[in-house]
Design a protein around this motif. Structure first.
Motif, PDB file in Angstrom:
ATOM      1  N   ILE A 174       0.835  -1.201   0.000  1.00 45.40           N
ATOM      2  CA  ILE A 174       0.000   0.000   0.000  1.00 45.40           C
ATOM      3  C   ILE A 174       0.871   1.252   0.000  1.00 45.40           C
ATOM      4  CG2 ILE A 174      -1.643   1.348   1.386  1.00 45.40           C
ATOM      5  CD1 ILE A 174      -2.897  -1.419   2.180  1.00 45.40           C
ATOM      6  N   ILE A 175       1.902   1.265   0.835  1.00 47.91           N
ATOM      7  CA  ILE A 175       2.803   2.424   0.909  1.00 47.91           C
ATOM      8  C   ILE A 175       3.518   2.632  -0.424  1.00 47.91           C
ATOM      9  CG2 ILE A 175       4.928   3.288   2.000  1.00 47.91           C
ATOM     10  CD1 ILE A 175       3.865   1.939   4.621  1.00 47.91           C
ATOM     11  N   VAL A 176       4.027   1.558  -0.997  1.00 48.62           N
ATOM     12  CA  VAL A 176       4.740   1.648  -2.278  1.00 48.62           C
ATOM     13  C   VAL A 176       3.787   2.071  -3.391  1.00 48.62           C
ATOM     14  CG1 VAL A 176       5.904   0.250  -4.044  1.00 48.62           C
ATOM     15  CG2 VAL A 176       6.572   0.041  -1.656  1.00 48.62           C
ATOM     16  N   ALA A 177       2.582   1.521  -3.393  1.00 43.15           N
ATOM     17  CA  ALA A 177       1.607   1.875  -4.431  1.00 43.15           C
ATOM     18  C   ALA A 177       1.250   3.351  -4.368  1.00 43.15           C
ATOM     19  CB  ALA A 177       0.353   1.013  -4.287  1.00 43.15           C
ATOM     20  N   LEU A 178       1.061   3.880  -3.164  1.00 42.24           N
ATOM     21  CA  LEU A 178       0.711   5.298  -3.032  1.00 42.24           C
ATOM     22  C   LEU A 178       1.818   6.198  -3.566  1.00 42.24           C
ATOM     23  CD1 LEU A 178      -1.060   5.331   0.454  1.00 42.24           C
ATOM     24  CD2 LEU A 178      -2.110   5.572  -1.809  1.00 42.24           C
ATOM     25  N   LEU A 209      -6.520  -4.088  -4.982  1.00 43.09           N
ATOM     26  CA  LEU A 209      -6.197  -4.443  -3.597  1.00 43.09           C
ATOM     27  C   LEU A 209      -7.151  -3.745  -2.631  1.00 43.09           C
ATOM     28  CD1 LEU A 209      -4.415  -5.686  -1.364  1.00 43.09           C
ATOM     29  CD2 LEU A 209      -2.870  -3.732  -1.646  1.00 43.09           C
ATOM     30  N   LYS A 210      -7.331  -2.454  -2.831  1.00 39.62           N
ATOM     31  CA  LYS A 210      -8.203  -1.685  -1.942  1.00 39.62           C
ATOM     32  C   LYS A 210      -9.644  -2.196  -2.018  1.00 39.62           C
ATOM     33  CE  LYS A 210      -9.590   3.023  -0.874  1.00 39.62           C
ATOM     34  NZ  LYS A 210      -9.519   4.420  -1.289  1.00 39.62           N
ATOM     35  N   SER A 211     -10.108  -2.508  -3.214  1.00 35.89           N
ATOM     36  CA  SER A 211     -11.467  -3.046  -3.375  1.00 35.89           C
ATOM     37  C   SER A 211     -11.629  -4.377  -2.650  1.00 35.89           C
ATOM     38  CB  SER A 211     -11.805  -3.218  -4.857  1.00 35.89           C
ATOM     39  OG  SER A 211     -11.889  -1.968  -5.486  1.00 35.89           O
ATOM     40  N   LEU A 251      -4.002   7.105   5.164  1.00 34.63           N
ATOM     41  CA  LEU A 251      -2.668   7.162   4.566  1.00 34.63           C
ATOM     42  C   LEU A 251      -2.722   7.756   3.163  1.00 34.63           C
ATOM     43  CD1 LEU A 251       0.323   6.570   4.990  1.00 34.63           C
ATOM     44  CD2 LEU A 251      -0.074   4.281   4.064  1.00 34.63           C
ATOM     45  N   GLU A 252      -3.801   7.505   2.436  1.00 33.27           N
ATOM     46  CA  GLU A 252      -3.956   8.115   1.105  1.00 33.27           C
ATOM     47  C   GLU A 252      -3.929   9.642   1.194  1.00 33.27           C
ATOM     48  OE1 GLU A 252      -6.672   4.828  -1.287  1.00 33.27           O
ATOM     49  OE2 GLU A 252      -7.676   6.518  -0.320  1.00 33.27           O
ATOM     50  N   LYS A 253      -4.523  10.172   2.253  1.00 34.97           N
ATOM     51  CA  LYS A 253      -4.582  11.628   2.428  1.00 34.97           C
ATOM     52  C   LYS A 253      -3.223  12.217   2.796  1.00 34.97           C
ATOM     53  CE  LYS A 253      -9.409  11.470   3.758  1.00 34.97           C
ATOM     54  NZ  LYS A 253     -10.341  11.451   4.883  1.00 34.97           N
ATOM     55  N   ASP A 296       1.606  -8.744  -5.938  1.00 31.79           N
ATOM     56  CA  ASP A 296       1.597  -8.319  -7.344  1.00 31.79           C
ATOM     57  C   ASP A 296       2.038  -6.858  -7.483  1.00 31.79           C
ATOM     58  OD1 ASP A 296       0.745 -10.827  -8.131  1.00 31.79           O
ATOM     59  OD2 ASP A 296      -1.351 -10.228  -8.452  1.00 31.79           O
ATOM     60  N   ILE A 297       1.585  -6.015  -6.571  1.00 35.08           N
ATOM     61  CA  ILE A 297       1.995  -4.603  -6.599  1.00 35.08           C
ATOM     62  C   ILE A 297       3.501  -4.499  -6.408  1.00 35.08           C
ATOM     63  CG2 ILE A 297       1.919  -2.414  -5.323  1.00 35.08           C
ATOM     64  CD1 ILE A 297      -1.067  -3.013  -4.803  1.00 35.08           C
ATOM     65  N   LEU A 298       4.025  -5.181  -5.416  1.00 40.16           N
ATOM     66  CA  LEU A 298       5.470  -5.125  -5.149  1.00 40.16           C
ATOM     67  C   LEU A 298       6.263  -5.649  -6.346  1.00 40.16           C
ATOM     68  CD1 LEU A 298       5.537  -6.228  -1.410  1.00 40.16           C
ATOM     69  CD2 LEU A 298       5.695  -3.906  -2.344  1.00 40.16           C
ATOM     70  N   ASP A 299       5.777  -6.715  -6.973  1.00 42.62           N
ATOM     71  CA  ASP A 299       6.460  -7.267  -8.148  1.00 42.62           C
ATOM     72  C   ASP A 299       6.448  -6.276  -9.307  1.00 42.62           C
ATOM     73  OD1 ASP A 299       6.889  -9.589  -6.699  1.00 42.62           O
ATOM     74  OD2 ASP A 299       5.287 -10.725  -7.692  1.00 42.62           O
ATOM     75  N   LYS A 300       5.320  -5.616  -9.529  1.00 39.34           N
ATOM     76  CA  LYS A 300       5.218  -4.655 -10.637  1.00 39.34           C
ATOM     77  C   LYS A 300       6.105  -3.437 -10.406  1.00 39.34           C
ATOM     78  CE  LYS A 300       0.711  -6.143 -12.159  1.00 39.34           C
ATOM     79  NZ  LYS A 300      -0.714  -5.921 -12.177  1.00 39.34           N
ATOM     80  N   VAL A 301       6.163  -2.968  -9.171  1.00 37.65           N
ATOM     81  CA  VAL A 301       7.035  -1.828  -8.855  1.00 37.65           C
ATOM     82  C   VAL A 301       8.491  -2.221  -9.069  1.00 37.65           C
ATOM     83  CG1 VAL A 301       7.855  -0.324  -7.001  1.00 37.65           C
ATOM     84  CG2 VAL A 301       5.404  -0.685  -7.323  1.00 37.65           C
TER      85      VAL A 301
END
Length: 131
Positions: free
Chosen positions: A10-14, A29-31, A50-52, A84-89
């Motif tokens: 989540i932190i990396v995605a933001l 992920l959020k959904s 955290l998004e804010k 998946d997010i971590l792999d894509k980053v």
């Protein structure tokens, strides 16, 4: 502070929401978290907080606590979406590494590889017209 995969994702995605592939994965992920834990759950509120303020260390700690308290890590689907997010980053980071190559004889050289490349500049030194 060591983090679980979901908090880290989540932190990396933001930090990478400008990239469509990351944004789409983050939204999935959020959904999934909202669907399984409810839109008004503490974990969803921590994500939205955290998004804010994505640079807030306090909100990162709160998210980590809520991930642990709600046992989000025990859900295999959510865990996989986070991975998946971590792999894509990581893939994006590797693809964007700069390559610096020094060529001593630019008239007879070649470079090969795959992916996209750009050339910042080419400078020829000691060029002679008598070659």
């Amino acid at each position: 502070m060591s983090m679980d995969v979901i908090t880290e994702a989540i932190i990396v995605a933001l930090a990478n929401l400008g990239k469509d592939v990351i944004k789409n994965s983050y939204n999935a992920l959020k959904s999934a978290i909202k669907e399984k834990f409810g839109s008004d759950s503490d974990v969803v509120n921590a994500v939205e907080g955290l998004e804010k303020k994505p640079d807030s260390e306090g909100r990162k700690v709160t998210l980590k606590e809520e991930i642990q308290n709600s046992k989000v890590n025990e859900d295999p689907e959510i865990h996989q979406l986070a991975q998946d997010i971590l792999d894509k980053v990581e893939e994006k980071a590797q693809a964007q590494q700069n390559i610096h190559q020094t060529i001593s004889n630019p008239k007879n050289s070649s470079i090969s590889g795959s992916g996209n490349a750009s050339i910042g500049s080419i400078t020829e030194h000691n060029v002679s017209d008598n070659q």
